[in-house]
Write a protein that holds these residues in place. Structure first.
Motif, mmCIF file in Angstrom:
data_model
loop_
_atom_site.group_PDB
_atom_site.id
_atom_site.type_symbol
_atom_site.label_atom_id
_atom_site.label_comp_id
_atom_site.label_asym_id
_atom_site.label_seq_id
_atom_site.Cartn_x
_atom_site.Cartn_y
_atom_site.Cartn_z
ATOM 1 N N THR A 1 35.883 -21.167 18.632
ATOM 2 C CA THR A 1 36.760 -20.213 19.485
ATOM 3 C C THR A 1 37.092 -19.237 18.359
ATOM 4 O OG1 THR A 1 37.867 -21.314 19.977
ATOM 5 C CG2 THR A 1 35.580 -21.522 21.386
ATOM 6 N N GLN B 1 36.180 -15.716 17.123
ATOM 7 C CA GLN B 1 36.098 -14.692 18.667
ATOM 8 C C GLN B 1 37.431 -14.266 18.978
ATOM 9 O OE1 GLN B 1 35.514 -16.058 22.705
ATOM 10 N NE2 GLN B 1 33.580 -14.326 22.787
ATOM 11 N N CYS C 1 38.076 -12.023 16.011
ATOM 12 C CA CYS C 1 37.274 -10.781 16.042
ATOM 13 C C CYS C 1 38.165 -9.723 16.727
ATOM 14 C CB CYS C 1 35.735 -10.283 16.833
ATOM 15 S SG CYS C 1 34.493 -11.593 15.690
ATOM 16 N N GLN D 1 31.560 -13.659 12.749
ATOM 17 C CA GLN D 1 30.683 -14.810 13.965
ATOM 18 C C GLN D 1 29.438 -15.772 13.293
ATOM 19 O OE1 GLN D 1 32.497 -14.432 16.541
ATOM 20 N NE2 GLN D 1 30.699 -16.263 17.715
ATOM 21 N N VAL E 1 27.607 -17.417 22.878
ATOM 22 C CA VAL E 1 29.085 -16.337 22.823
ATOM 23 C C VAL E 1 28.237 -15.859 21.235
ATOM 24 C CG1 VAL E 1 31.117 -15.437 21.336
ATOM 25 C CG2 VAL E 1 31.011 -17.795 23.335
ATOM 26 N N ASN E 2 27.349 -16.093 20.523
ATOM 27 C CA ASN E 2 26.667 -15.707 19.275
ATOM 28 C C ASN E 2 25.557 -15.116 19.558
ATOM 29 O OD1 ASN E 2 28.152 -17.093 17.386
ATOM 30 N ND2 ASN E 2 26.633 -18.360 16.683
ATOM 31 N N ALA F 1 27.521 -11.262 20.234
ATOM 32 C CA ALA F 1 28.157 -10.956 19.202
ATOM 33 C C ALA F 1 26.606 -10.490 18.631
ATOM 34 C CB ALA F 1 28.518 -11.899 18.558
ATOM 35 N N PHE G 1 30.984 -9.740 24.526
ATOM 36 C CA PHE G 1 32.018 -10.492 23.626
ATOM 37 C C PHE G 1 32.527 -10.399 23.614
ATOM 38 C CE2 PHE G 1 33.031 -10.726 18.942
ATOM 39 C CZ PHE G 1 32.152 -12.033 19.512
#
Length: 476
Positions: free
Chosen positions: A109, A112, A115, A206, A268-269, A272, A303
């Motif tokens: 995590t 993220q 990012c 990511q 989550v990917n 992204a 995202f």
């Protein structure tokens, strides 16, 4: 873990005026060899040196024997300062990702969060008319870590590195291929280059070290022999985002992995991947104009949302669809299938059903619903439950047949609105959610876990909803 030190080094000979109190900040990414750590421990344990003498000896050790990965000045040096503020960082973004993010026990995590910090930092710079103009890459972004694994701070300079970067071919890997002869201002081109860099860097972060323009996952973007191959792919605009399709991240390496943390990371990917694909398509099309506000708008994508934001958007979307016309409702499955009565799940969907679901993403997969019913009975029953509103203990509850996105959005919203009410299925579901872990730490409230549970099992839900309702529903 390497240490982080902050100290002031006095250079009175450089001061133009004794009254001048300007401070020049220089940041350095470095690592400390084991023998230096040992020497520093001995210095700190010494009883014959004063505190100032100890610090001076430690500074000498750090300056002479640590390995420097890179550095930058926050402002271009003009020799008009009295103090040099030396701030050290643990790693560059490149060394941090390649060293830690590939480990099996890495707290993913954090990626993220990095990012988010990257986009937030670039947006801040753009608002002040400061641009990297294509010189933003993993070697001039620094990472500061602390003893707490989840606390990571990304640091950008307020100006691009003023020193010549000898590895210009490496820099070009992160700036894309933007034509400078377009009918755009210098600032517009600089912004577009920065957005290309940010998009590529987000994917690099990511995916734990993969460049989107690599032909295969085996290519290493930091190796000189791979530069030309990646650069050729950039020039023709051919990229692949398959590195984010990996389904299992635990030690089992199972393509059919059912572990909740793996499903969470895959979701989550997927977000992204959508953000990257959308941005690269727009940026390399070179027809859209960008302003200094464009970088900040990147964070409007799901995202970057917290789970609480996802839940709030679902609530707002459900409320909107309740009053919307049938055209909008049909986009989420209302009218496409019945949503009343007891749920009936076919164990094996027909070929026709499978084919229709390819073109109708709002239909919930029957096989997956059956699996969730068997493996997470309490949570599944709670989603369907319509309280009977009587006080008879053990009274049966009505079930709402959830077969599409419309029903799923509505029930997530209803459960959130009445979360504190006691229902026959609610107590069991909340207990199951409390014991469920999505990441290494388990601090999320069960109400948010309920929302997250259905999103990771139906990963297209929030993205599909956002794309169709983002113009009419605010996510804040």
């Amino acid at each position: 873990m390497p240490n982080i030190i902050q100290t002031e080094l006095n250079f009175p000979a450089l001061a133009c005026d004794e009254e001048n109190t300007n401070i020049q900040r220089m940041s350095i990414a470095y690592s400390i060899p084991e023998h230096v750590n040992s020497d520093i421990s001995k210095i700190n344990a010494s009883s014959v040196m004063s505190k100032e003498e100890k610090q001076r000896e430690i500074d000498i050790k750090l300056l002479n024997e640590t390995k420097c990965h890179g550095y930058f000045f926050d402002y271009v040096p003009n020799m008009n300062f009295k103090h040099l503020f030396l701030e050290t960082c643990n790693d560059t973004l490149e060394t941090y990702i390649l060293k830690y993010a590939t480990e099996i026990d890495f707290q993913w995590t954090i990626l993220q969060k990095i990012c988010f910090q990257l986009v937030d930092s670039v947006a801040w710079l753009h608002q002040r008319d400061l641009y990297y103009d294509g010189r933003l890459h993993p070697r001039n972004i620094f990472i500061k870590t602390s003893d707490t694994q989840s606390k990571v701070k990304l640091q950008l300079s307020e100006k691009a590195n003023p020193f010549h970067n000898l590895d210009t071919e490496y820099v070009n890997l992160w700036s894309g291929f933007i034509h400078s002869d377009l009918d755009k201002s210098v600032d517009e081109i600089a912004i577009q280059k920065d957005l290309v860099s940010v998009t590529i860097l987000m994917f690099f972060i990511q995916s734990s070290g993969v460049h989107p323009f690599q032909i295969t996952g085996s290519l290493h973007p930091a190796k000189w022999e791979n530069y030309q191959c990646i650069q050729d792919q950039i020039k023709v605009g051919i990229y692949t985002l398959e590195a984010l399709d990996r389904k299992c991240f635990c030690a089992n390496e199972n393509e059919n992995c059912e572990e909740t943390p793996c499903k969470y990371r895959l979701w989550v990917n997927m977000l992204a991947k959508d953000r990257t694909d959308t941005m690269l398509t727009e940026l390399f099309n070179e027809t859209k104009s960008y302003t200094k506000e464009s970088s900040g708008k990147l964070m409007e994508h799901p995202f970057f949302w917290k789970t609480s934001t996802v839940l709030r958007f679902i609530e707002n979307s459900s409320n909107y669809l309740k009053e919307a016309d049938m055209t909008k409702k049909c986009l989420f499955g209302l009218g496409q299938s019945s949503n009343k009565g007891v749920i009936r799940i076919k164990k094996i969907p027909t070929a026709a059903t499978q084919q229709s679901q390819v073109h109708q993403p709002w239909i919930l997969n029957d096989v997956l619903l059956l699996k969730l019913k068997n493996n997470h009975t309490g949570i599944f029953n709670y989603l369907q439950e319509i309280p009977a509103w009587n006080d008879q203990k053990g009274a049966p509850f009505e079930k709402k047949n959830i077969t599409n996105f419309y029903g799923l959005l509505t029930q997530i919203r209803n459960k959130s609105a009445h979360w504190n009410e006691t229902t026959p299925c609610g107590e069991k579901a909340k207990e199951d959610l409390e014991n469920m872990s999505f990441v290494a730490y388990n601090e999320m409230h069960a109400q948010l876990k309920f929302c997250l549970f259905w999103n990771i099992h139906f990963p297209e839900l929030i993205l599909y909803t956002w794309k169709h309702l983002k113009d009419v529903i605010a996510h804040h």
